[in-house]
Structures are given as structure tokens and as C-alpha cells.
Design an enzyme around this catalytic site. Structure first.
Site, short mmCIF file in Angstrom:
data_model
loop_
_atom_site.label_atom_id
_atom_site.label_comp_id
_atom_site.label_asym_id
_atom_site.label_seq_id
_atom_site.Cartn_x
_atom_site.Cartn_y
_atom_site.Cartn_z
N ASP A 1 0.85 -1.18 0.00
CA ASP A 1 0.00 0.00 0.00
C ASP A 1 0.89 1.23 0.00
O ASP A 1 1.84 1.32 0.78
CB ASP A 1 -0.87 -0.02 1.27
N ASP B 1 -3.32 4.61 -2.38
CA ASP B 1 -4.43 5.07 -1.54
C ASP B 1 -5.04 6.37 -2.10
O ASP B 1 -4.30 7.27 -2.51
CB ASP B 1 -3.89 5.31 -0.12
N GLU C 1 -6.81 3.40 -5.79
CA GLU C 1 -8.14 3.49 -5.17
C GLU C 1 -8.80 4.76 -5.69
O GLU C 1 -8.39 5.87 -5.33
CB GLU C 1 -7.99 3.56 -3.64
N HIS D 1 -11.58 -3.22 3.23
CA HIS D 1 -11.53 -2.86 4.65
C HIS D 1 -12.30 -1.58 4.96
O HIS D 1 -12.23 -1.08 6.08
CB HIS D 1 -10.06 -2.70 5.06
N ASP D 2 -12.98 -1.01 3.97
CA ASP D 2 -13.75 0.22 4.20
C ASP D 2 -15.25 0.01 4.07
O ASP D 2 -16.01 0.97 4.25
CB ASP D 2 -13.33 1.30 3.18
#
Ligand code: NOJ
Length: 535
Positions: free
Chosen positions: A100, A202, A271, A333-334
Site C-alpha cells: 500500500d 491510496d 483506489e 476494509h472500508d
């Protein structure tokens, strides 16, 4: 089977490292824990790449997405030597490792920000986004933080505001300063030189801001919010000046050139939550010279209905530039856990959809077990977004992986207290007992992954939707002279789909007998999906 780039024929598995496997007993997963489970990932499950959410030093205001040192490992996750061992063991198993990268912001505890904040004349002052107050002392503009409140925090000693698109503990780096790009690219080189195979970027579309710092306009009245609500205030603005700025493309062209200077090929996925497909697809780059893929969250945000999904897939296929490669993801994870969003039975249909569409799939850890969202009250949420905005909490989709029926579900040693509670079904639903159950969703994932690996139509083939009864979705994947049909029943009623050709059912989502396949016709049980090889 093919000479396609590895990232087009692989299946990615997202690991949230805090929750995967704790080898030390501190209740938090770690890198050696991932290394320990590589055999599960490659041999048992059969994925080809992992993306690991941040494991860098961080005060953990946003659970690692607030980085205070870009080129090290947080001691709670292990050491750089542990990372090297993980990477070497993964590569021994032909597993790619994607890390990440968080370019939009660092932690407020990063030495760069500490320096930047120390005085207006500090050489690092311009590494972050500082702005004078308006004459009345208020914030420079109306931009808001994604987790609530203003995107500006006033710094008393230096009498300016700094920008943070998320928490005040996550100050935005100033990418208009070439020194920042140079330093951040050096941090990328550090990991690529060690052998990391790619980056997940990200909030990739947040990085460049309007240089004039104009106010965002209000949302038009007829606007339908496509993505998860960030809270009423945030969703009342059109984020045209604080997100999606055209200058992001310059940055990703530079990043791509950096990645392309490495051999073997390195990869990037951004993302990018943008509702307009053309704008979203622009991140592939006009010459396919930006990100290898913008992450596609359509299946996470779509109502779980055959027609809706088919329509969105058509829109995506139409929007991506020639030669660009699609991708699909069902959870992360969101967002609320897939099996809780659509139901456990439907999660089986979803698995077949994900693993048979044209493009690279990403599986979120635990979705292969149909792990459920754990209910955690707003006041008990550890997630800062959940604490600020009741209902937005993300703890429930980040709970520990359910490995077996031993203490702490095999996630952490006996006596440890996992950082988030386990789902109460962990004794009945875990890797060990699902492996023993031929009808489990884990065994369905394994079968789908194994089949996909050997199927040229699924890996490389064209995609087209065919007519089928309402509530079902039928599509054809063809490569050279091989054709596979996928028929999915999204309803609780049996359905019969006509096929354009005779075929044999080779895989079904339903436990037990394979549904009877007749020439040119397939009967689907409730929520059943089948893969049919055309004969
Ligand atoms: C997106 C990440 O997926 C999310 O978990 C994080 O909170 C924000 N970016 C801020 O970095």
C-alpha cells in the site's frame, strides 16, 4: 498458458495485516503471521497475488493510513527483515506482493510534518499545504475532511491552516512541490528495489488539489450519491476542487514511468471512487501510460440485482479505453462485509460472478469464508470515521480471520486479546471446518480459482451478455475456439435459461449434484450459478 502480463491473469487477495494472523500474542496480526499462512494462500486457496494494507510505522490514528515513516515496518507488525522473508517466501511460491502506498497524506508525526509545522521559514514548510486564514480568521475555503469536520486545522504558533482530506492527524503532502515528488518516489524505489511487485495507491484521485483553492459548489438537487455516504455535510458538496484534479494524471504518468523502469514488470492499482465512468477510466491514461488499473468498486456499491449488475458491467466495458484491462472487487476494509450486504447464500453466486468476469478479481480476506460484519456500536468503534459518523464505522469488516476452532479462532495465541472482537460464529465457520465440508463456500472458492487458472476463456476471453430470464444473468466468455457460458440466478426462485449452444455444466455454486444440463438449456436452482463449457 499465456504471455499476458501477470497482473491480468492473477487473482489478488487483500490482507488487512492487523487481522490476519498474530504470532506474538499482542492481539494484532503481523508480517510473520502472513508468512505462516502463505501455504494457505497459494496451495489451499490458489490466489496469485496479495495486497497488504499498510504495515509501516504509524501512530495508528487511522490504523496505518497515517504513516510516520514510509520505509520501515511498525514494530507491532515486525521488522524489515520480516518483510524480506515474507517477500522471499512469497516469491518462492510464485506469489506476487503488492504494498500500500499512501501519497496523499502522511501522519502529523512524520518528521517532515514536524519540521514543516515548526516555522513558516522551515525548508519543509512547503512540503505540506499551508494557507493563510480568511481576513475574519476562518478556514481558507469550504473543503471538508472525509471523516467529518473541516479539511483545515489552524496552527496557532505559525498562524496558518494546514490541509487534511481525512483526519487532522493526516496532513496532505504538497505534490505541487517537486521536492515532495522526488522524496516520495524515493520511498517507492525503496520497496521496489527490495522486490515488491506493485503498489495499491491510496485515494489516488485526491492527491492534486485546485491550486486556486476554490470553494466546492453545492451538490445539485437531482444528484444521486453513488458511493457510501460520508455524512450529510460532506455529501452536500460536489468535490470538484479537492478531488479528481486533472493534474493527477501528470503524477501517474511519472509514477508509471518509474514502475516501468523496473524488471520484472511492476504494477499499480489506484483506489479511485469516481462515479463518472469516463473520468474514472481516464486514470488508465490516454496511452495506457498511467495506472495499470483504477480499482473498480461497482460491485461493492451496486444493488444486488442481475439487471443492475449487468448494466453496470456494460457501462464499464464501454468506458475503458481500448487495451485497458478491467477489474472487479466485492469487498474491502472500508465497506460492510459482502455476506452481510447480500446474504450468505448470494455470496456464493457473487463468488462465481467475481471469478468469471473479464478482468482481474480481488478477494477481501475472509470473504472466501463468507465472514459476516460484526456489529460494533458507534461508541465502541475504534475506527475514527465510525466515532465521528455513526453508521460509517469500519471495525465490523476488519475483525480477525477465522482460522479454526482453537483459542481466538487461531488468529492469536491462547491468552491474547484480539484487537477487535471475533465474529460469534467463529467456532462453526472457519477455514479448518470449511475445508472439511465439501459444500462450504471456501471449497467453492477453491474450485472456482482452480478452474479459472486453467481456463483460457475466463482468463483471456471476450465478454458478452446474452438474453436470459429476468432475475438471471447469462454471459459468454470466448477465447480462440473455446467458449464458456456463465449463468447466474439472483433470485430465490428456480429459473431456466436458454443457451445459445449445447454445453456441459462443469461447476455449480450449489452444494451437491450438478444441476441437470440439457442441450441448449440450463435449470438454475435458487441463487445458483453455473459454468458451462460449450460443446
Ligand atoms: C482509503 C483507505 O482505504 C482508508 O482505509 C483510509 O482511511 C483512507 N484512504 C485514508 O487514508
Amino acid at each position: 498458458m499465456s504471455r499476458e502480463p501477470w497482473w491480468q491473469t492473477t487473482v489478488i487477495y487483500q490482507i488487512y495485516p492487523r487481522s490476519f494472523r498474530d504470532t506474538t500474542g499482542n492481539g494484532i496480526g503481523d508480517l510473520p503471521g502472513i508468512t505462516e499462512k502463505l501455504e494457505y494462500l497459494t496451495e489451499t486457496l490458489g490466489v496469485g497475488a496479495i495486497w497488504i494494507s499498510p504495515f509501516y510505522p504509524s501512530p495508528m490514528a487511522d490504523f496505518g493510513y497515517d504513516i510516520s515513516h514510509y520505509t520501515n515496518v511498525h514494530p507491532m507488525f515486525g521488522t524489515l527483515a520480516d518483510f524480506d522473508e515474507l517477500l522471499a517466501s512469497a516469491h518462492d511460491r510464485k506469489l506476487k506482493v503488492i504494498i500500500d502506498w499512501v501519497p496523499n497524506h502522511s501522519s502529523d508525526q512524520h518528521p517532515w510534518f514536524i519540521e514543516s509545522r515548526s516555522s513558516r521559514t522551515n525548508p519543509k514548510r512547503d512540503w505540506y499545504v499551508w494557507h493563510d486564514p480568511k481576513p475574519d480568521g476562518s478556514e481558507p475555503n469550504n473543503w471538508l475532511g472525509s471523516f467529518g469536520g473541516s479539511a483545515w486545522t489552524y496552527d496557532e504558533p505559525t498562524e496558518q491552516y494546514y490541509l487534511h482530506s481525512f483526519l487532522p492527524e493526516q496532513p496532505n503532502l504538497n505534490w505541487r512541490n517537486p521536492e515532495v515528488q522526488e522524496a516520495m518516489f524515493d520511498e517507492v524505489r525503496f520497496w521496489l528495489d527490495r522486490g515488491a511487485d506493485g503498489l495499491r495507491v491510496d485515494v489516488a484521485h485526491f492527491v492534486m488539489k485546485d491550486p486556486g483553492f476554490r470553494d466546492n459548489p453545492p451538490v445539485p438537487e437531482d444528484w444521486a450519491e453513488v458511493f457510501k455516504s460520508h455524512g450529510a455535510a460532506y455529501d452536500s458538496q460536489l468535490h470538484i476542487h479537492d478531488k479528481g484534479h486533472a493534474d493527477n494524471h501528470l503524477l501517474y504518468r511519472d509514477l508509471r514511468a518509474l514502475l516501468d523502469s523496473y524488471s520484472p514488470e511492476r504494477y499499480s492499482v489506484g483506489e479511485i471512487h469516481i462515479a463518472d465512468w469516463d473520468e474514472w477510466a481516464s486514470y488508465y491514461g490516454e496511452e495506457l501510460d498511467e495506472l495499470h488499473m483504477p480499482y473498480n468498486f461497482m460491485l461493492v456499491h451496486s444493488p444486488w440485482q442481475a439487471d443492475e449488475i449487468a448494466t453496470r458491467i456494460a457501462a464499464l466495458e464501454a468506458a475503458i479505453p481500448p487495451g485497458a484491462w478491467p477489474n472487479y472487487v466485492l469487498g474491502n476494509h472500508d465497506d460492510t462485509r459482502l455476506a452481510s450486504r447480500i446474504g450468505r447464500h448470494q455470496a456464493r453466486t457473487a463468488a462465481m460472478l467475481l471469478l468469471t468476469l473479464r478482468g482481474t478479481p480481488t478477494i477481501y480476506y475472509g470473504d472466501e469464508l463468507a465472514m459476516l460484519e460484526v456489529e460494533i456500536a458507534p461508541e465502541d468503534q475504534l475506527d475514527p470515521w465510525g466515532r465521528n459518523t455513526p453508521g460509517a464505522g469500519r471495525d465490523g469488516c476488519r475483525t480477525p480471520m477465522q482460522w479454526d476452532a482453537s483459542a481466538n479462532a487461531g488468529f492469536a495465541p491462547a491468552g491474547a486479546t484480539p484487537w477487535l472482537p471475533l465474529n460469534e460464529d467463529w467456532r462453526e465457520s472457519n477455514v479448518a471446518n470449511q475445508l472439511d465440508d465439501p459444500a462450504s463456500i471456501l471449497n467453492l472458492y477453491r474450485a472456482l480459482l482452480a478452474y479459472r487458472k486453467e481456463s483460457a476463456p475466463l482468463l483471456l476471453g471476450s465478454y458478452d451478455r446474452l438474453d436470459s430470464p429476468s432475475g438471471s444473468f447469462l454471459y459468454r466468455r470466448s477465447h480462440e475456439n473455446a467458449t464458456v457460458l456463465v449463468a447466474l440466478n439472483f433470485t430465490a426462485e428456480p429459473l431456466t435459461a436458454e443457451l445459445p449452444t449445447e454445453g456441459t455444466v462443469v461447476l455449480t455454486t450449489e452444494p451437491g449434484e450438478i444441476a441437470a444440463a440439457r442441450p441448449c438449456m440450463v435449470e438454475l436452482r435458487p441463487y445458483e450459478g453455473v459454468i458451462i463449457e460449450a460443446t
